[in-house]
Design an enzyme around this catalytic site. Sequence first.
Site, PDB file in Angstrom:
ATOM      1  N   GLU A  87       0.821  -1.271  -0.208  1.00  0.00           N
ATOM      2  CA  GLU A  87       0.126   0.115  -0.032  1.00  0.00           C
ATOM      3  C   GLU A  87       0.982   1.388  -0.010  1.00  0.00           C
ATOM      4  OE1 GLU A  87      -4.357  -1.475   1.925  1.00  0.00           O
ATOM      5  OE2 GLU A  87      -2.848  -0.402   3.058  1.00  0.00           O
ATOM      6  N   THR A 116      -3.667 -18.073   3.820  1.00  0.00           N
ATOM      7  CA  THR A 116      -4.810 -18.051   4.769  1.00  0.00           C
ATOM      8  C   THR A 116      -6.108 -18.563   4.060  1.00  0.00           C
ATOM      9  OG1 THR A 116      -5.124 -15.742   4.195  1.00  0.00           O
ATOM     10  CG2 THR A 116      -3.466 -16.199   6.087  1.00  0.00           C
ATOM     11  N   ASP A 158     -16.979  -9.210  11.883  1.00  0.00           N
ATOM     12  CA  ASP A 158     -16.415  -8.396  10.852  1.00  0.00           C
ATOM     13  C   ASP A 158     -15.090  -8.839  10.511  1.00  0.00           C
ATOM     14  OD1 ASP A 158     -15.512  -6.052   9.358  1.00  0.00           O
ATOM     15  OD2 ASP A 158     -15.206  -4.824  11.036  1.00  0.00           O
ATOM     16  N   ASP A 201      -4.527  -9.275   8.657  1.00  0.00           N
ATOM     17  CA  ASP A 201      -3.538  -8.371   9.152  1.00  0.00           C
ATOM     18  C   ASP A 201      -3.124  -9.016  10.597  1.00  0.00           C
ATOM     19  OD1 ASP A 201      -3.213  -6.668   7.086  1.00  0.00           O
ATOM     20  OD2 ASP A 201      -4.924  -5.317   7.512  1.00  0.00           O
TER      21      ASP A 201
END
Length: 301
Positions: A140, A204, A230, A236
Site C-alpha cells: 500500500e 490463509t 467483521d 493483518d
Amino acid sequence: MSTPRIVVVGSINMDLTTSVARFPAPGETLLGTAFATTVGGKGSNQAIAAAKAGGDVSFIGAVGDDGFGTQLRDTLEGAGVDTALLRSVDGPSGVAAITVSEDAENNIIVVSGANSSVTSLSDADLDAIAHADVLLCQLEIPLDTVTAAAQHAHANGTTVILNPSPVQDLPGALIESVDILIVNQTESDQLAAVTGHVRYLVTTLGAGGADLRSGEKTIHADSPAVTPVDTTGAGDAFTGAFAVEWVQDQERALQFGATAGSLATTVRGASVSSPTRAAIEKVLKLGLTLTRKARLDPDTV
C-alpha cells in the site's frame, strides 16, 4: 526469551467504516446501521497486531498534517509501537472507506494520501531494518520502497515477510529478497507465477485456517470456531501475530497466526480487533483451535 524485533514498512490510514444489512447495487442508496472511525492501513494493522502479540515493533511510514495524522500517531503509540520513524508530511493522511455487511463481509476503497510520499528510506530507516529480526511489508506504499527495504533486509540477514496486497506485478528483485510470502486464496491464484519462488508460502483460508508450504512439505493449522462480526483486518492480525511467533517458535507460528486472525473477526474494526498475546495463548491452551467443537465467546478471551 528475548522479544522479537519487528520493523514494519507500510501504510497507515483512517478507516471510515459503514455497517449495512447488505451491499448496495450500482446506483442504489441504502441506509446504514452504524458508522465508526478507526485506525487502519495494512501496515499499521500489522504493526499493532505484532505489538499486541508480544513484538518490539517499529513503524516506518507517513501521516499527513491533518487532524487524522495526530490520531493515527497516537493510536500506534498507544498500542506500544515505536513511531520515531513515522514521518509527518504536508497534505492529507491516507483514508479507507469500508462497508461491512450483516454477514461480516467487507469491501474497501483506499485513498493513499501521505502513504504515497514514502518514496525513499533514510539512514535511520535502513539501520532499523538491518538490526531487526523481521521486516514486514505490504503493497500500500510505493513498490520501489518496498523492494529497497526488502533488499536491504535480505542483505543484512533480516527475515523478510511480504503480504502482497493489494496484488500487483512483483519485480524479481523483490521476490528474490522475500523469505515468507503470506497470501489469501484469491491472492495465491493471482500470484501463481511467483509463489513457487519463495522459500515459505503461507496461504490463509479464512475460517478454514492456514497452510504453510516449504518445498514439497505443507502443514496446516485450523482456526478456532467463532461467531464473526467483521472480517476487516483479520488477515493483518494473522500476519502480525505470525511474524512475532516465527521468531519465537517457527513450528507454532502458523497456529498462533490462525488463532489471532480468527479472534480478530469477533471485534468490529481493523487494528482494534487484533487480540493480545494473552488472549491467543489462552485459546491455544484450551485446545479449541485443534477440536473446533466449541464456539468462542470473545468476552472470555
